[in-house]
Structure formats: C-alpha cells, structure tokens
Enzyme design. Structure first.
Site, short mmCIF file in Angstrom:
data_model
loop_
_atom_site.label_atom_id
_atom_site.label_comp_id
_atom_site.label_asym_id
_atom_site.label_seq_id
_atom_site.Cartn_x
_atom_site.Cartn_y
_atom_site.Cartn_z
N LYS A 33 4.13 2.44 -4.60
CA LYS A 33 3.39 3.70 -4.42
C LYS A 33 4.22 4.91 -4.85
O LYS A 33 3.69 5.83 -5.48
CB LYS A 33 2.94 3.86 -2.97
CG LYS A 33 4.06 3.96 -1.96
CD LYS A 33 3.52 4.12 -0.55
CE LYS A 33 4.66 4.23 0.46
NZ LYS A 33 5.55 5.36 0.18
N THR A 34 5.51 4.93 -4.52
CA THR A 34 6.35 6.05 -4.94
C THR A 34 6.47 6.08 -6.45
O THR A 34 6.51 7.15 -7.07
CB THR A 34 7.74 5.94 -4.29
OG1 THR A 34 7.60 5.86 -2.88
CG2 THR A 34 8.59 7.15 -4.65
N ASP A 218 2.12 11.74 -0.32
CA ASP A 218 2.60 10.39 -0.06
C ASP A 218 2.37 10.04 1.41
O ASP A 218 2.30 10.93 2.27
CB ASP A 218 4.10 10.32 -0.40
CG ASP A 218 4.61 8.89 -0.46
OD1 ASP A 218 3.79 7.96 -0.46
OD2 ASP A 218 5.85 8.72 -0.52
N GLU A 219 2.25 8.75 1.72
CA GLU A 219 2.07 8.26 3.10
C GLU A 219 0.92 8.99 3.79
O GLU A 219 1.03 9.48 4.91
CB GLU A 219 3.37 8.45 3.90
CG GLU A 219 4.60 7.78 3.30
CD GLU A 219 4.63 6.28 3.49
OE1 GLU A 219 3.62 5.72 3.97
OE2 GLU A 219 5.65 5.66 3.15
N GLN A 249 -0.34 0.11 7.17
CA GLN A 249 1.01 0.47 7.59
C GLN A 249 1.03 1.74 8.45
O GLN A 249 2.06 2.40 8.58
CB GLN A 249 1.92 0.67 6.37
CG GLN A 249 2.11 -0.61 5.56
CD GLN A 249 3.12 -0.43 4.45
OE1 GLN A 249 4.33 -0.38 4.68
NE2 GLN A 249 2.63 -0.34 3.23
N ARG A 587 8.80 -6.41 5.35
CA ARG A 587 10.14 -5.90 5.02
C ARG A 587 10.97 -6.97 4.33
O ARG A 587 12.00 -6.67 3.73
CB ARG A 587 10.90 -5.45 6.28
CG ARG A 587 10.29 -4.34 7.12
CD ARG A 587 9.88 -3.14 6.32
NE ARG A 587 8.48 -3.23 5.93
CZ ARG A 587 7.90 -2.45 5.02
NH1 ARG A 587 8.63 -1.57 4.37
NH2 ARG A 587 6.63 -2.58 4.72
#
Length: 737
Positions: A33-34, A218-219, A249, A587
């Site tokens: 995503k980044t 973002d997020e 998330q 993770r």
C-alpha cells in the site's frame, strides 16, 4: 509507458494511473500500500499532472511520512521540499499557524505533548485533593481525549451520578481552561481546531482546497472522526482523493478509529472507484491461507483473498502446552535453536496483553537469549509491579528508604507531600533513618501506615511467598483500589499483579526464598537494556501493526485472552479481536507458530478450570495446521470433532462440533499434567469463579474456585479485607454483587 510503472503489478499499476476523481484502494496485509501511494505521487509529478506543492499525503507516524518523502525523491531522482507528506497532527499544526487569527488564536501557540498534558492534570488532581500519580493522570487524559474526539464536553461528564465522574469533569473543564490561559493546544485540539477553521470559515477552506489538488490518505481505516472530517473538508472538485486502507487491519477502536470510514467512502464521494490489492509480497501461501480462514469469519469487511507467488514454506504449526510456563519454555527453546542455526533471522513473540511477557522474559533470560520488549515496559519495570515489590522490600528491610517513599501513599491514604516532607525533615533534624522517624511520629495517618507495615512484616515472615503477595494486595487495599477504578488501564494493571503472584508461586516451586525472589526481580529490572539487534522481539499484538518478522510465535490463543474477555459480549468486540489475530498472523514472512496453554493461572495458588481453545483456532481448517503433540499424547483440539463455538445458540458456551453433549474421549495425561491441580466442573453453579459476592462478616470478595458439587460444595473466596476463605456454600449465605 512510464518507467515507474514497470516495477508494479497490474493492480498496483491501475491504482497509480487512476489519477482523477475519488479512489479507494483496499490493500491487504503485505500488498504494497505504501508503494502505491509513493509511486502514485511520483507519477503525478513525472507526468506533469501536478506540481509537488499541490499534493498532500497524510499518514499516522512521522517515520512513515519521512520514508514516503525519501521514496518519492529516489523515484524521481531529485530532492524535493514538497509534496506535503506528514502526519495528520503535523499538517494541522502548519495550517493553524497560518490561520490562527481566524480562530482567535495567537500564531505562536504552544503544543503540549504527553508530558506537558500529564503535568497539567497532575497539578489539578493535587489541587482537588485527588491521587495525582502519573498513571492516574494518564488514565484521565485518555478519557478526556476520547471525549473530545467524540464531541463530548465536561458537562456531559457532569450528567453522571457517579461522584468520581463529577470530580473528573471538573478536572476536564479546568484542563481546557489551563490550556487556553497558556495559549496552548494538545494533540486533539490540533485536529479539532483545524476542522473548525475549515468548517466555519469559507475563505480559509477555499484557500486550502485550492492549494491541494490531490489528496492521499494512508491507513484510512484508522481515521477517527476529526481526521475523517478533515479529509472531507479539504476535498474540492473534482475531488481527487485517494485513500488506502484495510478494514481487516483496523484494531484501534479504543483510540476512536472508525473502520466504517472505508465503507462510507463511496457514499461520501459518489462515483469513487474501488480497487483491491490482493497479491501479498510478505508471507508464504500457507500463512496467508490460515490468516484468511480466520478473517473471513468477520461480516464487516469488503472481502478479499490474499495470494502470493511464494507457494512453498512449512504449514503453520500449532502447539498446546500444559501451562503458560510450558508455553514460554517451548517457544524459548525454539528461539534458542533458531538464533544459533540461522542467526540472521528476525523472530517475534506476539501476545494479547503486556502481562504475558513476564514468562517469556524469564525463559529467554534463562537461556541467555537477547530480546527487546516493545509496546510496554519490561514486566518488572511496570509501576504496579514495582509498588508491590516495594511493599515486600520494606517488609523485609525497613531501612529501604526509597521503597518506603514509593509506597507511603500508594494506594492513596491521605499522606500528602507536606506530611512526607515533614517526616523527612524530622529524620534529618534528629539524624535518624526515615523508618526510625516514622516510629516516633504522632501523625495519625503515619501511625496507621506503621501499623499496616507491622502486619505485612509478620505476613511476609510467616506466609509462603505467593500468599504473602496476595495478603499485601488485600491488606493495603491495592487490589480494591484498582477494581474500583473500573477502567481498561486499571484492569491491565490488575492482570500484571496477578501475573506477579504467578511468578512468586513458580519461585516457590523452585525453592526460592523471599530475598532470592526479590533479588531476581531486581536483576531483571536493572539488566533489562533494550537491544536493537536482539535475537527476538516481544510485543503486544497492538504494537505489532506495521512490522514483519521471519518467524512469529503467536501466544495465548485461548478464550478470554484472544479473544479477550472484555470483548466476548459484543459482535463488534469479537470482530476487532479477530482482526487483531489476523494482524498478528500476517506479520510472519516464513514461519508462523500458534500456541495456547491448557491451564493459565489467574492467581498464584489457583490454576482454575481448563482454558478453552480460542475460537480463532477452531476456524482454521485441519489440513492447514501441523499440530505438534506434547509428550504423552495428541493435542486436545486435534480432533475437529472436538470443541467448537456456537455464538448464536448460547453465547460463551462451548459445545462439541458434532452437536452431541457427550464428552470427548480423554487422552492419557503426562506426569507433569497429572500434577496440575484440577477440580471437577460443578453443575448449577450459583457463584461461578470470577463473580463478586458479599458475606455478612467478611464483606465483598471474588470467587476463586468451586470444589465439589451438591450440598457439600465448597467455595474459595478472596475477600478484600480478610484474604482467602473456604466456605461451605449451604451455610455461607453469600450474596451476588
């Protein structure tokens, strides 16, 4: 085609080149995503669609913002002062510096950080005669922050009939007044005042809408109401707003985050395009299959299936330990082997509550494995743990002045700073140790404290270590003090103290004396230096967001722990716990281990009933797991005809998956498991373990366990002022509270 696009997969490329109009990118864990945001901004600049200063990108950490700017500069091959890549709070501060006069604020306003806010609240608590310790102030600040985010005022607090609520409402009001008088804003004010500037002043709104032609967030699933409003006010026609997030998330509801903002995006911005990023670049397919099997049980989601080209790798492993200590020992031994066979790998132990770290810290230290703790203090550095250990140290050594000063007014007993300073002055004038000055005082409150310590000295000298700690908790009122606060922070502190009694019981089993136990605790605290090159990281699941490791051990997968007991009464709570589990699983890059303990002590002397496996374990299809049987038999949940969870039929009750009420065929227990104290599960229990009861003589207490059934059933109760009592139920005349 731009050279930038060659580095992207088809879905990422589509997100980068969709430059006009509103765009929602639903990006699963590890899907880049980044990367999409940075490449999209670089593409806009490269193609001449926007100048750098016309682009705004907001995220949640300064580190993420810095990395975003650096990546964009590398992609374009030149340094950039713009675009504006910053956190929400940094952006709002810059906006307010320029627009402060419109709001009646000076441009040179101060920004109060956490420490500044804490000092203000502590001073107010002291002024009101309340407990002004740091953690109390932080708890009130947390509530103030949440209230401000939700649009609640001190008057809303005052409406409560609870006297403590009304007192804290005054703290809230005076806190706001103190900031105004100091020309200061806290972090929440930065957001709220920026929103006010845009919403109430059309000329201000027009300036900023014209300045930024392209917005990136973002997020997005972690935005709270003010951040959400900020994005909506900044967006101008043609509304070139790109938000990236993942509802799976979203794990910060307790901070005010609302993942519903993702679902509202298409309504807020008609005509918005929605793109899914599902190709994962972090984890192996076996890990993704397990994580997907769990998260797909949530109803509140857009729906996506992660996949990867990395098809190999081991199956996810599951190990069921007899006890929490065995769980930590099992993990630590594997960490020890991995750090020696593959020293370059990054390893992590993830858990739901900070209290779980204690067993892992001790097990790793015993094997001389370096580690670092993230997301909380090392167990023995936590304030409540240090408080109880200070009581024990003074009971053993009355000359320990620093420990004495620590506990004189903890929990609050009206011994304020003036009294303590007077006692210290008397000790100096007479050239006496502080404890001797305490012995000669005429102050009534200090006399009562002196008498309390005399009782504690007798208990520590006569009782087993774990019982002595529980006596201290009850006799000092420390346990009741935490329970009466009824806040998540106080509950977490109480869990840590329960874990301390477990550590004491394990010390007893090793034959440790009181002094040896205190020495071990002191050495762990003194030597616990954080090492950035540590072989293993210990962290809570909440702290794990945004991280990745080669090997992840996800511990404590039991009902009441993951999912946490506080979440069992609502569908929303269970879904957030499931997202938390999903975050932990994703993770892992190469290996994922899932663990649970069949018995986990609630207090030192009580193993309690056998813990049920987490429902999240039971949502994983059997072929996806490699179950490692403990010595002597298969894992208790190895048979999928075993336990399952039927939420609709009977909340918080476990039934066999085949629908039968017949129990499973018991397996043969190991000698170690045979030694674990167990009690038969009673039928028709009026006072289940964990409930609060009242006795005519002993007052209120908590039921620890039930022994037997029928008219001869015995109940073990921990009374706040009298310690443990075993009562015959038919004569006890207990009242549920």
């Amino acid at each position: 085609m731009s050279s930038l696009l060659q580095d992207l997969n088809p879905a990422q490329r589509q997100a980068v080149t969709t430059t006009e109009g509103p765009l929602l990118v639903v990006a699963g864990a590890g899907t880049g995503k980044t990367r999409v945001i940075t490449y999209r901004i670089a593409y806009l600049i490269e193609q001449g669609r926007a100048r750098p200063e016309e682009i705004l990108a907001v995220t949640f950490t300064n580190k993420a913002a810095d990395e975003m700017r650096e990546r964009i500069a590398r992609l374009l091959g030149r340094p950039l002062q713009s675009p504006w890549a910053s956190t929400f709070h940094s952006f709002c501060a810059r906006l307010l510096r320029r627009e402060a006069p419109a709001l009646g604020l000076p441009r040179d306003f101060s920004i109060y950080d956490d420490s500044d806010q804490e000092r203000v609240v502590r001073a107010l608590l002291k002024e009101f005669g309340e407990d002004d310790r740091a953690w109390v102030a932080r708890g009130i600040l947390e509530r103030i922050s949440r209230s401000k985010t939700d649009g609640r005022t001190p008057n809303d607090w005052r409406a409560s009939a609870n006297p403590q609520e009304r007192r804290h409402a005054e703290v809230f009001a005076r806190y706001a007044q103190a900031l105004r008088e100091a020309h200061a804003l806290d972090f929440d004010d930065l957001l709220l005042e920026a929103v006010r500037a845009l919403a109430k002043h059309p000329e201000v709104r027009a300036r900023w809408q014209q300045r930024f032609r392209y917005l990136h967030v973002d997020e997005y699933q972690d935005t709270n109401p003010p951040q959400y409003q900020l994005v909506r006010w900044l967006a101008n026609e043609p509304r070139n707003v790109c938000v990236v997030g993942d509802e799976d998330q979203s794990i910060y509801a307790w901070r005010g985050a609302d993942y519903g903002n993702i679902f509202r995006f298409e309504q807020d911005f008609p005509g918005a395009r929605v793109l899914l990023l599902e190709q994962n670049y972090r984890s192996t397919q076996p890990i993704l299959d397990v994580a997907t099997a769990v998260i797909q049980n949530n109803l509140s989601r857009k729906g996506k299936v992660l996949w990867t080209e990395s098809k190999g790798g081991p199956r996810v492993r599951f190990y069921e330990a007899a006890t929490a200590r065995d769980e930590a020992q099992f993990v630590s031994e594997r960490v020890w082997k991995l750090t020696r066979s593959e020293p370059g790998r990054r390893l992590a132990v993830l858990y739901r509550t900070n209290a779980q770290s204690r067993a892992y810290e001790e097990a790793l230290r015993a094997l001389s494995v370096g580690y670092r703790v993230v997301g909380g203090f090392s167990f023995y550095k936590r304030a409540e743990v240090r408080d109880l250990l200070a009581y024990m140290r003074v009971a053993r050594n009355p000359s320990d002045e620093q420990s004495l000063l620590r506990i004189l007014n903890v929990p609050p007993r009206g011994i304020g700073t003036v009294t303590i300073e007077s006692l210290q002055a008397d000790a100096r004038d007479r050239s006496l140790p502080l404890t001797d000055a305490l012995a000669h005082t005429n102050n009534a409150k200090l006399i009562r404290f002196r008498e309390l310590m005399a009782r504690l000295r007798e208990a520590v000298a006569a009782k087993p270590l774990s019982e002595a700690l529980e006596f201290i908790l009850a006799e000092t009122g420390y346990q009741r003090w935490l329970e009466e606060q009824d806040t998540p922070e106080a509950e977490g502190r109480l869990e840590n103290l329960k874990e301390l009694t477990v550590a004491a019981a394990e010390g007893e089993a090793r034959g440790e004396s009181v002094d040896e136990f205190l020495d071990r605790a002191a050495l762990v605290s003194d030597a616990d230096e954080y090492d950035p090159e540590a072989a293993v990281t210990l962290m809570t699941l909440h702290s794990a967001k945004g991280t990745e490791f080669d090997v992840v051990f996800l511990a404590g997968m039991e009902e009441g722990l993951l999912p946490h007991s506080r979440s069992l009464d609502s569908d929303e709570g269970i879904e957030e716990e499931r997202r938390l589990c999903y975050v932990g699983m994703t993770r892992a890059r190469a290996e994922l281990w899932l663990l649970r303990a069949r018995w986990r002590r609630a207090w030192a002397g009580e193993m309690g009933e056998e813990a049920e496996p987490s429902r999240f374990l039971l949502e994983i299809p059997e072929p996806l797991l490699e179950r490692l049987a403990p010595p002597g038999g298969a894992a208790a949940v190895a048979d999928k005809g075993g336990w399952t969870y039927e939420a609709e039929a009977e909340p918080r009750r476990w039934r066999p998956r085949n629908g039968s009420s017949a129990p499973r065929k018991p397996r043969r227990l190991t000698e170690e498991e045979e030694a674990i104290p167990r009690r038969p599960r009673p039928r028709d229990v009026r006072y289940p373990p964990g409930c609060t009861v009242r006795h005519s003589k002993f007052g209120e207490g908590t039921v620890l366990s039930i022994d037997g059934d029928g008219p001869e059933r015995k109940i073990l109760v921990h009374f706040f002022n009298y310690g443990r009592k075993k009562l015959l139920e038919k004569y006890a005349a207990l009242e549920r509270v």
